[in-house]
Design an enzyme around this catalytic site. Structure first.
Site, PDB file in Angstrom:
ATOM      1  N   GLY A 119      45.103  19.240 -24.787  1.00 23.54           N
ATOM      2  CA  GLY A 119      43.869  19.168 -23.757  1.00 23.54           C
ATOM      3  C   GLY A 119      44.275  20.340 -22.352  1.00 23.54           C
ATOM      4  N   SER A 146      41.267  20.373 -29.284  1.00 25.05           N
ATOM      5  CA  SER A 146      40.819  19.711 -28.162  1.00 25.05           C
ATOM      6  C   SER A 146      39.517  19.846 -27.746  1.00 25.05           C
ATOM      7  CB  SER A 146      41.624  19.124 -27.028  1.00 25.05           C
ATOM      8  OG  SER A 146      40.564  18.095 -26.104  1.00 25.05           O
ATOM      9  N   GLN A 167      38.497  17.842 -32.699  1.00 21.52           N
ATOM     10  CA  GLN A 167      38.747  16.714 -32.168  1.00 21.52           C
ATOM     11  C   GLN A 167      37.441  16.264 -30.602  1.00 21.52           C
ATOM     12  OE1 GLN A 167      40.003  16.015 -28.660  1.00 21.52           O
ATOM     13  NE2 GLN A 167      39.684  13.953 -28.705  1.00 21.52           N
ATOM     14  N   TYR A 169      35.653  14.058 -28.196  1.00 21.91           N
ATOM     15  CA  TYR A 169      35.894  12.803 -27.291  1.00 21.91           C
ATOM     16  C   TYR A 169      34.305  13.075 -26.758  1.00 21.91           C
ATOM     17  CZ  TYR A 169      40.327  12.424 -25.195  1.00 21.91           C
ATOM     18  OH  TYR A 169      42.096  12.611 -24.719  1.00 21.91           O
ATOM     19  N   THR A 195      38.729  10.934 -31.650  1.00 19.82           N
ATOM     20  CA  THR A 195      40.211   9.483 -30.544  1.00 19.82           C
ATOM     21  C   THR A 195      39.564   8.674 -30.348  1.00 19.82           C
ATOM     22  OG1 THR A 195      40.777  11.922 -29.865  1.00 19.82           O
ATOM     23  CG2 THR A 195      42.116   9.494 -28.994  1.00 19.82           C
ATOM     24  N   LYS A 264      41.750   9.523 -35.047  1.00 20.00           N
ATOM     25  CA  LYS A 264      43.138   9.376 -34.556  1.00 20.00           C
ATOM     26  C   LYS A 264      42.842   7.957 -32.904  1.00 20.00           C
ATOM     27  CE  LYS A 264      45.019  12.748 -31.886  1.00 20.00           C
ATOM     28  NZ  LYS A 264      45.419  12.034 -30.354  1.00 20.00           N
ATOM     29  N   HIS A 288      48.237   8.376 -29.243  1.00 23.52           N
ATOM     30  CA  HIS A 288      48.515   8.755 -27.845  1.00 23.52           C
ATOM     31  C   HIS A 288      49.343  10.184 -26.734  1.00 23.52           C
ATOM     32  CE1 HIS A 288      44.707  10.506 -26.192  1.00 23.52           C
ATOM     33  NE2 HIS A 288      45.079  11.591 -24.847  1.00 23.52           N
ATOM     34  N   ARG A 291      50.238   7.947 -23.746  1.00 21.85           N
ATOM     35  CA  ARG A 291      49.593   8.567 -22.339  1.00 21.85           C
ATOM     36  C   ARG A 291      48.749   7.369 -22.147  1.00 21.85           C
ATOM     37  NH1 ARG A 291      50.778  14.069 -21.673  1.00 21.85           N
ATOM     38  NH2 ARG A 291      48.726  14.475 -20.513  1.00 21.85           N
ATOM     39  N   GLY A 321      56.252  11.459 -30.611  1.00 18.84           N
ATOM     40  CA  GLY A 321      57.894  11.088 -30.963  1.00 18.84           C
ATOM     41  C   GLY A 321      58.121  11.841 -31.679  1.00 18.84           C
ATOM     42  N   ARG A 323      60.020  15.541 -32.977  1.00 20.18           N
ATOM     43  CA  ARG A 323      60.951  16.252 -32.421  1.00 20.18           C
ATOM     44  C   ARG A 323      61.915  16.889 -33.260  1.00 20.18           C
ATOM     45  NH1 ARG A 323      57.537  14.845 -29.458  1.00 20.18           N
ATOM     46  NH2 ARG A 323      57.450  13.892 -27.728  1.00 20.18           N
TER      47      ARG A 323
END
Ligand SMILES: Cc1cc2nc3c(=O)[nH]c(=O)nc-3n(C[C@H](O)[C@H](O)[C@H](O)COP(=O)(O)O)c2cc1C
Ligand SMILES: CCCCC(=O)C(=O)O
Length: 390
Positions: A119, A146, A167, A169, A195, A264, A288, A291, A321, A323
């Site tokens: 977002g 988002s 996505q 909400y 989500t 998700k 998430h 978060r 995660g 990377r």
């Protein structure tokens, strides 16, 4: 780094009184798409890009972006869990030609790497989601937009060539939800990503007081809501966080839109089974990005039970995660159909705008391709669980 640019960053956040949600809002000024002083070859991996983003972005934007909940256990678990998995390489295979292509819902993609929905991207760069979408289009990656993007999905679709998923909400008012769905479908979007790990806001001890402090200082538009409310702000009493949502939402979405429905936020085999039962079309294994709930397993540790339960009946994606190219490799080996990244592309966006997002995508894809060659595979389909040990 140009300290003038840095000094002129300012970020404003806004929360809307009466809502369960809080809205961070951009007021970030930067004139250049990218600083001419940056030697791109010095940015060797996503961590170098992250370091640069720390110089280029305002403090509040960084806090919002990199925030996790409570003691950051889930956030850390997402990253650390990848380090506990090793790759089993095979030798003496001709790896001159490597394909990273995959298929998702009957469509071919050049890469298994997707941009997760994030977002308020104008917090990180004034061009926000437009810059991200241009980079995704340029590098041929799918982007999830988002619900709380600063640019609406229709604007992003109009201004860029990016392939977009929406996505959702859902909001507490289903009339608004229907509008969001219509807007996404009218923009050519074929997949809705619901989500489901967000029934209430996670305990972001750093981020939330910060949000409250700056609340109601200024209102700035949220793209997807502009079509319904002229100023892009939802009326009091309405929220994008709906704690009453249950599994019936999948059926409701199927009745009210023609898009495929992906869930998700699934992290257990029980919920994977329910996803099948209620008619979902796909899953993103996600917490998430650490978060929401504290003390989760890393998502890569949740993936095998979900993949086993689904047993090929629908695509299973994963985020959290990732990377390195090796992380992508490990997730694919453990059964992911595709993988998604959140913060890494935002570090690129904050550091260098569109160019930075492209750089992050290039870095990860170059790593993945090299890792495939070193492990002795020439296609994504060949990366099976025989190639990892955990
Ligand atoms: C700043 C930020 C904003 C996010 N906003 C959303 C959002 O609007 N909708 C959503 O479903 N997930 C959102 N997420 C979660 C991401 O989609 C994704 O699950 C997570 O970032 C993956 O972890 P990673 O950042 O370690 O790659 C957000 C994550 C971040 C970091
Ligand atoms: C109300 C949702 C805010 C966006 C989000 O999902 C996040 O910050 O993690």
């Amino acid at each position: 780094m140009n300290s003038e640019i840095q000094r002129r960053h300012f970020i404003k956040w806004i929360g809307m009184s009466g809502l369960y949600m809080t809205l961070p809002i951009a007021g970030c000024i930067r004139e250049n798409e990218a600083s001419t002083e940056v030697d791109l070859t010095s940015l060797r991996n996503v961590f170098d890009v992250e370091k640069l983003s720390k110089k280029e972005m305002g403090e509040d934007a960084l806090l919002y972006l990199n925030d996790g909940v409570e003691d950051r256990l889930t956030l850390k678990a997402n990253v650390e869990a990848y380090k506990k998995i090793q790759i089993r390489a095979r030798r003496l295979i001709d790896v001159r030609n490597v394909s990273t292509g995959i298929e998702l819902f009957g469509e071919s993609w050049d890469s298994p790497l997707i941009l997760s929905p994030v977002g308020y991207q104008q917090l990180f760069h004034p061009h926000g989601e437009i810059a991200t979408a241009k980079a995704a289009a340029q590098k041929k990656h799918l982007m999830m937009v988002s619900s709380v993007a600063n640019h609406s999905i229709s604007t992003i679709a109009d201004k860029t060539q990016a392939k977009l998923w929406f996505q959702l909400y859902p909001t507490t008012d289903r009339k608004i939800t229907k509008h969001l769905l219509q807007q996404a479908e009218n923009s050519g979007c074929k997949v809705c990503v619901l989500t489901i790990d967000h029934p209430v806001l996670g305990n972001r001890e750093v981020g939330i007081p910060l949000l409250r402090k700056i609340m109601s200082t200024r209102k700035l538009k949220m793209g997807n809501f502009e079509g319904i409310f002229p100023d892009g702000i939802m009326p009091e009493g309405t929220s994008v966080i709906d704690p009453s949502m249950t599994w019936d939402m999948v059926g409701w979405l199927k009745e009210n839109c023609g898009m495929k429905i992906i869930l998700k936020g699934i992290v257990t085999k029980e919920d994977a089974a329910l996803a099948v039962e209620y008619g979902a079309d796909g899953i993103v294994v996600s917490n998430h990005g650490g978060r929401q709930l504290e003390s989760n397993l890393g998502t890569i540790e949740c993936l095998p039970e979900v993949v086993d339960e689904i047993d090929g009946r629908m695509p299973v994606m994963i985020d959290g995660g990732i990377r390195r190219g090796t992380d992508i490799f490990k997730a694919l080996a453990l059964g992911a159909t595709a993988v998604c990244i959140g913060r890494p592309f935002c570090w690129g966006l904050g550091a260098l705008g569109q160019q930075g997002v492209e750089l992050v995508l290039d870095i990860l894809m170059t790593e993945l391709k090299r890792d495939m060659q070193l492990a002795g595979v020439t296609s994504i389909q060949q990366i099976t669980k025989d190639y990892v040990r955990s």
